[in-house]
Design a protein around this motif. Structure first.
Motif, PDB file in Angstrom:
ATOM      1  N   LEU A  37      -1.160   8.433  17.414  1.00  0.00           N
ATOM      2  CA  LEU A  37      -0.944   7.385  16.418  1.00  0.00           C
ATOM      3  C   LEU A  37      -1.099   7.939  15.005  1.00  0.00           C
ATOM      4  N   LYS A  38      -2.128   8.737  14.814  1.00  0.00           N
ATOM      5  CA  LYS A  38      -2.367   9.327  13.489  1.00  0.00           C
ATOM      6  C   LYS A  38      -1.176  10.192  13.072  1.00  0.00           C
ATOM      7  N   GLU A  39      -0.673  11.016  13.971  1.00  0.00           N
ATOM      8  CA  GLU A  39       0.485  11.871  13.665  1.00  0.00           C
ATOM      9  C   GLU A  39       1.729  11.028  13.384  1.00  0.00           C
ATOM     10  N   LEU A  40       1.952   9.993  14.176  1.00  0.00           N
ATOM     11  CA  LEU A  40       3.091   9.105  13.962  1.00  0.00           C
ATOM     12  C   LEU A  40       3.034   8.504  12.556  1.00  0.00           C
ATOM     13  N   LEU A  41       1.883   7.980  12.176  1.00  0.00           N
ATOM     14  CA  LEU A  41       1.747   7.368  10.855  1.00  0.00           C
ATOM     15  C   LEU A  41       1.949   8.394   9.741  1.00  0.00           C
ATOM     16  N   GLU A  42       1.371   9.579   9.896  1.00  0.00           N
ATOM     17  CA  GLU A  42       1.484  10.616   8.864  1.00  0.00           C
ATOM     18  C   GLU A  42       2.921  11.101   8.697  1.00  0.00           C
ATOM     19  N   LYS A  43       3.636  11.268   9.817  1.00  0.00           N
ATOM     20  CA  LYS A  43       4.991  11.821   9.748  1.00  0.00           C
ATOM     21  C   LYS A  43       6.059  10.764   9.508  1.00  0.00           C
ATOM     22  N   LEU A  45       5.519   7.485   8.322  1.00  0.00           N
ATOM     23  CA  LEU A  45       5.226   6.626   7.172  1.00  0.00           C
ATOM     24  C   LEU A  45       4.423   7.421   6.137  1.00  0.00           C
ATOM     25  N   PRO A  46       5.008   8.494   5.618  1.00  0.00           N
ATOM     26  CA  PRO A  46       4.247   9.356   4.713  1.00  0.00           C
ATOM     27  C   PRO A  46       3.806   8.649   3.433  1.00  0.00           C
ATOM     28  N   SER A  47       4.487   7.586   3.053  1.00  0.00           N
ATOM     29  CA  SER A  47       4.090   6.874   1.827  1.00  0.00           C
ATOM     30  C   SER A  47       2.718   6.229   1.973  1.00  0.00           C
ATOM     31  N   LEU A  48       2.248   6.024   3.190  1.00  0.00           N
ATOM     32  CA  LEU A  48       0.897   5.497   3.389  1.00  0.00           C
ATOM     33  C   LEU A  48      -0.143   6.474   2.856  1.00  0.00           C
ATOM     34  N   GLY A  49       0.181   7.741   2.868  1.00  0.00           N
ATOM     35  CA  GLY A  49      -0.740   8.749   2.352  1.00  0.00           C
ATOM     36  C   GLY A  49      -0.937   8.648   0.858  1.00  0.00           C
ATOM     37  N   ASP A  50       0.029   8.040   0.169  1.00  0.00           N
ATOM     38  CA  ASP A  50      -0.063   7.874  -1.274  1.00  0.00           C
ATOM     39  C   ASP A  50      -1.023   6.748  -1.662  1.00  0.00           C
ATOM     40  N   VAL A  51      -1.299   5.883  -0.713  1.00  0.00           N
ATOM     41  CA  VAL A  51      -2.173   4.742  -0.986  1.00  0.00           C
ATOM     42  C   VAL A  51      -3.623   5.162  -0.768  1.00  0.00           C
ATOM     43  N   GLU A  55     -12.725   4.656   3.128  1.00  0.00           N
ATOM     44  CA  GLU A  55     -13.097   5.544   4.234  1.00  0.00           C
ATOM     45  C   GLU A  55     -13.108   4.747   5.538  1.00  0.00           C
ATOM     46  N   GLY A  56     -12.586   5.315   6.592  1.00  0.00           N
ATOM     47  CA  GLY A  56     -12.583   4.649   7.889  1.00  0.00           C
ATOM     48  C   GLY A  56     -11.414   3.698   8.096  1.00  0.00           C
ATOM     49  N   ALA A  57     -10.427   3.729   7.195  1.00  0.00           N
ATOM     50  CA  ALA A  57      -9.300   2.795   7.296  1.00  0.00           C
ATOM     51  C   ALA A  57      -8.484   3.041   8.562  1.00  0.00           C
ATOM     52  N   PHE A  58      -8.308   4.320   8.946  1.00  0.00           N
ATOM     53  CA  PHE A  58      -7.527   4.606  10.151  1.00  0.00           C
ATOM     54  C   PHE A  58      -8.225   4.033  11.379  1.00  0.00           C
ATOM     55  N   GLU A  59      -9.532   4.221  11.476  1.00  0.00           N
ATOM     56  CA  GLU A  59     -10.274   3.692  12.620  1.00  0.00           C
ATOM     57  C   GLU A  59     -10.199   2.166  12.658  1.00  0.00           C
ATOM     58  N   GLU A  60     -10.236   1.554  11.480  1.00  0.00           N
ATOM     59  CA  GLU A  60     -10.119   0.093  11.406  1.00  0.00           C
ATOM     60  C   GLU A  60      -8.739  -0.355  11.874  1.00  0.00           C
ATOM     61  N   LEU A  62      -6.716   1.288  13.924  1.00  0.00           N
ATOM     62  CA  LEU A  62      -6.669   1.517  15.365  1.00  0.00           C
ATOM     63  C   LEU A  62      -7.379   0.389  16.105  1.00  0.00           C
ATOM     64  N   SER A  63      -8.513  -0.023  15.617  1.00  0.00           N
ATOM     65  CA  SER A  63      -9.271  -1.104  16.243  1.00  0.00           C
ATOM     66  C   SER A  63      -8.484  -2.414  16.248  1.00  0.00           C
ATOM     67  N   ILE A  64      -7.799  -2.674  15.146  1.00  0.00           N
ATOM     68  CA  ILE A  64      -7.000  -3.898  15.059  1.00  0.00           C
ATOM     69  C   ILE A  64      -5.793  -3.833  15.991  1.00  0.00           C
ATOM     70  N   LEU A  65      -5.117  -2.693  16.018  1.00  0.00           N
ATOM     71  CA  LEU A  65      -3.921  -2.553  16.856  1.00  0.00           C
ATOM     72  C   LEU A  65      -4.252  -2.574  18.342  1.00  0.00           C
ATOM     73  N   ASP A  66      -5.378  -2.013  18.711  1.00  0.00           N
ATOM     74  CA  ASP A  66      -5.773  -1.871  20.113  1.00  0.00           C
ATOM     75  C   ASP A  66      -6.320  -3.210  20.640  1.00  0.00           C
ATOM     76  N   ALA A  67      -5.417  -4.160  20.869  1.00  0.00           N
ATOM     77  CA  ALA A  67      -5.812  -5.522  21.260  1.00  0.00           C
ATOM     78  C   ALA A  67      -6.593  -5.558  22.568  1.00  0.00           C
ATOM     79  N   ASN A  68      -6.256  -4.701  23.525  1.00  0.00           N
ATOM     80  CA  ASN A  68      -6.953  -4.715  24.815  1.00  0.00           C
ATOM     81  C   ASN A  68      -8.164  -3.785  24.851  1.00  0.00           C
ATOM     82  N   LYS A  69      -8.455  -3.142  23.726  1.00  0.00           N
ATOM     83  CA  LYS A  69      -9.650  -2.300  23.547  1.00  0.00           C
ATOM     84  C   LYS A  69      -9.778  -1.185  24.590  1.00  0.00           C
ATOM     85  N   ASP A  70      -8.638  -0.548  24.904  1.00  0.00           N
ATOM     86  CA  ASP A  70      -8.677   0.575  25.845  1.00  0.00           C
ATOM     87  C   ASP A  70      -8.689   1.925  25.134  1.00  0.00           C
ATOM     88  N   GLY A  71      -8.744   1.908  23.802  1.00  0.00           N
ATOM     89  CA  GLY A  71      -8.802   3.151  23.037  1.00  0.00           C
ATOM     90  C   GLY A  71      -7.453   3.754  22.727  1.00  0.00           C
TER      91      GLY A  71
END
Length: 104
Positions: A37-43, A45-51, A55-60, A62-71
């Motif tokens: 997921l991290k690689e997908l977002l970086e490659k 949606l590179p404009s997200l890197g400009d924002v 700290e911890g935004a990626f983990e947040e 991931l937590s929101i996207l992972d609706a079934n909490k399987d990691g």
């Protein structure tokens, strides 16, 4: 002779193929691991890197996207993210002229 695919059809294919390209890199090929997921977002949606985000935004995210909490993020969870991203883009560009993006 078959007609060339329309823009929306092409966009749907890109969304599916993008998920599949990253999800098959490690582990379960039907889900995105944290790293995938991290690689997908970086490659993709590179404009997200400009924002500058807190700290911890990626983990947040991931937590929101992972609706079934399987990691991991499955295709349904990924598509919910894409839908939200499309909604935000629509709201941002609602008064802009309609111009199709050019290929890279």
């Amino acid at each position: 002779m078959m007609a060339p695919p329309q823009t929306l059809q092409q966009a749907l294919a890109v969304l599916v193929c993008t998920f599949q390209r990253y999800s098959k890199q490690e582990g379960d090929r039907f889900t995105l691991s944290r790293g995938e997921l991290k690689e997908l977002l970086e490659k993709e949606l590179p404009s997200l890197g400009d924002v500058q985000v807190k700290e911890g935004a990626f983990e947040e995210l991931l937590s929101i996207l992972d609706a079934n909490k399987d990691g991991e993020v499955d295709f349904q969870e990924y598509i919910r993210f894409v839908a939200v991203a499309c909604t935000l883009c629509h709201e941002f560009f609602v008064d802009s002229p309609v111009v199709l993006p050019r290929g890279q």
